[in-house]
Design a protein around this motif. Sequence first.
Motif, PDB file in Angstrom:
ATOM      1  N   UNK A  28       0.814  -1.200   0.000  1.00 21.38           N
ATOM      2  CA  UNK A  28       0.000   0.000   0.000  1.00 21.38           C
ATOM      3  C   UNK A  28       0.849   1.251   0.000  1.00 21.38           C
ATOM      4  N   UNK A  29       0.238   2.355  -0.390  1.00 23.00           N
ATOM      5  CA  UNK A  29       0.934   3.643  -0.481  1.00 23.00           C
ATOM      6  C   UNK A  29       0.138   4.690   0.294  1.00 23.00           C
ATOM      7  N   UNK A  30       0.812   5.395   1.197  1.00 24.67           N
ATOM      8  CA  UNK A  30       0.214   6.490   1.959  1.00 24.67           C
ATOM      9  C   UNK A  30       0.743   7.804   1.393  1.00 24.67           C
ATOM     10  N   UNK A  31      -0.160   8.675   1.014  1.00 22.04           N
ATOM     11  CA  UNK A  31       0.214   9.932   0.362  1.00 22.04           C
ATOM     12  C   UNK A  31      -0.638  11.048   0.940  1.00 22.04           C
ATOM     13  N   UNK A  32      -0.032  12.180   1.253  1.00 26.89           N
ATOM     14  CA  UNK A  32      -0.787  13.305   1.815  1.00 26.89           C
ATOM     15  C   UNK A  32      -1.808  13.814   0.802  1.00 26.89           C
ATOM     16  N   UNK A  33      -2.975  14.258   1.250  1.00 21.75           N
ATOM     17  CA  UNK A  33      -3.972  14.808   0.326  1.00 21.75           C
ATOM     18  C   UNK A  33      -3.446  16.049  -0.382  1.00 21.75           C
ATOM     19  N   UNK A  34      -3.790  16.211  -1.646  1.00 23.63           N
ATOM     20  CA  UNK A  34      -3.396  17.415  -2.374  1.00 23.63           C
ATOM     21  C   UNK A  34      -4.227  18.611  -1.912  1.00 23.63           C
ATOM     22  N   UNK A  35      -3.643  19.778  -1.986  1.00 24.29           N
ATOM     23  CA  UNK A  35      -4.395  20.995  -1.712  1.00 24.29           C
ATOM     24  C   UNK A  35      -5.404  21.218  -2.831  1.00 24.29           C
ATOM     25  N   UNK A  36      -6.461  21.919  -2.506  1.00 26.83           N
ATOM     26  CA  UNK A  36      -7.523  22.154  -3.481  1.00 26.83           C
ATOM     27  C   UNK A  36      -6.970  22.846  -4.730  1.00 26.83           C
ATOM     28  N   UNK A  37      -7.260  22.277  -5.885  1.00 25.53           N
ATOM     29  CA  UNK A  37      -6.813  22.838  -7.154  1.00 25.53           C
ATOM     30  C   UNK A  37      -5.424  22.409  -7.581  1.00 25.53           C
ATOM     31  N   UNK A  38      -4.701  21.688  -6.717  1.00 21.95           N
ATOM     32  CA  UNK A  38      -3.336  21.255  -7.048  1.00 21.95           C
ATOM     33  C   UNK A  38      -3.372  20.034  -7.963  1.00 21.95           C
ATOM     34  N   UNK A  39      -2.281  19.844  -8.692  1.00 24.42           N
ATOM     35  CA  UNK A  39      -2.154  18.663  -9.540  1.00 24.42           C
ATOM     36  C   UNK A  39      -2.054  17.413  -8.670  1.00 24.42           C
ATOM     37  N   UNK A  40      -2.479  16.266  -9.186  1.00 28.02           N
ATOM     38  CA  UNK A  40      -2.338  15.018  -8.423  1.00 28.02           C
ATOM     39  C   UNK A  40      -0.880  14.760  -8.066  1.00 28.02           C
ATOM     40  N   UNK A  41      -0.640  14.266  -6.866  1.00 24.12           N
ATOM     41  CA  UNK A  41       0.717  13.966  -6.432  1.00 24.12           C
ATOM     42  C   UNK A  41       1.323  12.890  -7.330  1.00 24.12           C
ATOM     43  N   UNK A  42       2.568  13.074  -7.805  1.00 23.21           N
ATOM     44  CA  UNK A  42       3.197  12.075  -8.686  1.00 23.21           C
ATOM     45  C   UNK A  42       3.267  10.686  -8.076  1.00 23.21           C
ATOM     46  N   UNK A  43       3.468  10.607  -6.758  1.00 27.68           N
ATOM     47  CA  UNK A  43       3.484   9.303  -6.098  1.00 27.68           C
ATOM     48  C   UNK A  43       2.123   8.636  -6.211  1.00 27.68           C
ATOM     49  N   UNK A  44       1.079   9.384  -5.973  1.00 27.69           N
ATOM     50  CA  UNK A  44      -0.287   8.855  -6.079  1.00 27.69           C
ATOM     51  C   UNK A  44      -0.571   8.388  -7.507  1.00 27.69           C
ATOM     52  N   UNK A  45      -0.183   9.187  -8.478  1.00 30.81           N
ATOM     53  CA  UNK A  45      -0.444   8.848  -9.879  1.00 30.81           C
ATOM     54  C   UNK A  45       0.213   7.525 -10.247  1.00 30.81           C
ATOM     55  N   UNK A  46       1.479   7.371  -9.883  1.00 28.40           N
ATOM     56  CA  UNK A  46       2.187   6.125 -10.201  1.00 28.40           C
ATOM     57  C   UNK A  46       1.537   4.941  -9.491  1.00 28.40           C
ATOM     58  N   UNK A  47       1.210   5.118  -8.221  1.00 25.81           N
ATOM     59  CA  UNK A  47       0.599   4.026  -7.464  1.00 25.81           C
ATOM     60  C   UNK A  47      -0.708   3.580  -8.100  1.00 25.81           C
ATOM     61  N   UNK A  48      -1.487   4.524  -8.548  1.00 24.02           N
ATOM     62  CA  UNK A  48      -2.748   4.186  -9.195  1.00 24.02           C
ATOM     63  C   UNK A  48      -2.513   3.492 -10.531  1.00 24.02           C
ATOM     64  N   UNK A  49      -1.500   3.942 -11.268  1.00 18.08           N
ATOM     65  CA  UNK A  49      -1.161   3.294 -12.542  1.00 18.08           C
ATOM     66  C   UNK A  49      -0.762   1.839 -12.333  1.00 18.08           C
ATOM     67  N   UNK A  50      -0.129   1.567 -11.193  1.00 19.87           N
ATOM     68  CA  UNK A  50       0.316   0.211 -10.872  1.00 19.87           C
ATOM     69  C   UNK A  50      -0.759  -0.582 -10.117  1.00 19.87           C
ATOM     70  N   UNK A  51      -1.960  -0.005 -10.020  1.00 20.84           N
ATOM     71  CA  UNK A  51      -3.096  -0.652  -9.363  1.00 20.84           C
ATOM     72  C   UNK A  51      -2.801  -0.977  -7.895  1.00 20.84           C
ATOM     73  N   UNK A  52      -2.054  -0.080  -7.233  1.00 17.99           N
ATOM     74  CA  UNK A  52      -1.763  -0.248  -5.821  1.00 17.99           C
ATOM     75  C   UNK A  52      -2.818   0.467  -4.977  1.00 17.99           C
TER      76      UNK A  52
END
Length: 309
Positions: A28-52
């Motif tokens: 699993x991956x723990x990632x801080x929530x993005x601020x409103x209007x900010x781009x998705x966190x790169x760590x979150x994006x990769x984790x989702x791409x890898x179906x984690x």
Amino acid sequence: MRVAIIGQQDFGKSVLEAFLARGDEVAGVFCAPEKEGAKPDPLKVLAQEKALTVYQFKSLREPEAIEAMRALQVDIGIMAFVLQFAPQEFVNIPRLGTIQYHPSLLPRYRGPSSINWPIIRGDKKTGLTIFRPSDGLDEGAVVLQKETVISDDDTLGTVYFDRLFPMGVAAMLEAADLVYAGKHHELIQDENLASYEGWCRAAEARINWANHADYVYNLIRGCNPAPGAWGMLAGKKVQFFDARKHLVRTFGAVKGKIGEVTDLSEKSFFITVQGGRIEVFKLKHEDGKKQSAAEFAAAYDLKNGSVFS
């Protein structure tokens, strides 16, 4: 090994990539929530791409965060660039505990801007530490350290992106392997050697042109590319980036008065400081973008004799 990644941004992403590339199981991956209007966190994006499985808790103190980590049943927690506070109740859940990356040679330069300050202070070396997170700020036992030289021309950008970033990713793998194999040695930090530095932000990046050339130059390079050391020109803020120092060894031989522009050319211009001059190659006016010295001079009517404050 079975790990949980706790992190943010590009460093967290690169650490996740490194563990996945060699075949470790990321539960699993723990990632801080993005601020409103900010781009998705790169760590979150990769984790989702890898179906984690991705968790984004406002606080790692939340009972839901504790329960999520417990449910993963991992060997080691891997903290890669974490700005959220992680309590002991959270970090002690993995079977072999948690390890964390910090870009300084702990116990020196604890705190959030630990790459800027060694450069600003004129240190000749810095490094990274992999340590056990505790409830104190960067105070836990050291598992692994790596050193790197700070050259006279290094900036925040070169020290971090060229060395501490890639060295840090490799060190997280190395430290995890040592802990997993039971071959690591934990060293308690010596509080007599400890130092804490707060954020290096705009207030700390203000240039005093009356300071010695060494201090001014170190501030510029320690804030390049962020937050950008700055001064004022005709009531407007100007940030300085690429620069070089020129020392004068003979008393009274410095050309110009403090803060004055001299020897303006297509390549650069000089600003007089105590004990020498700063040659400026790239800078940014508050009304514009980063520019070369010549572009800046043409855009903002900079001349020999102009004075920065």
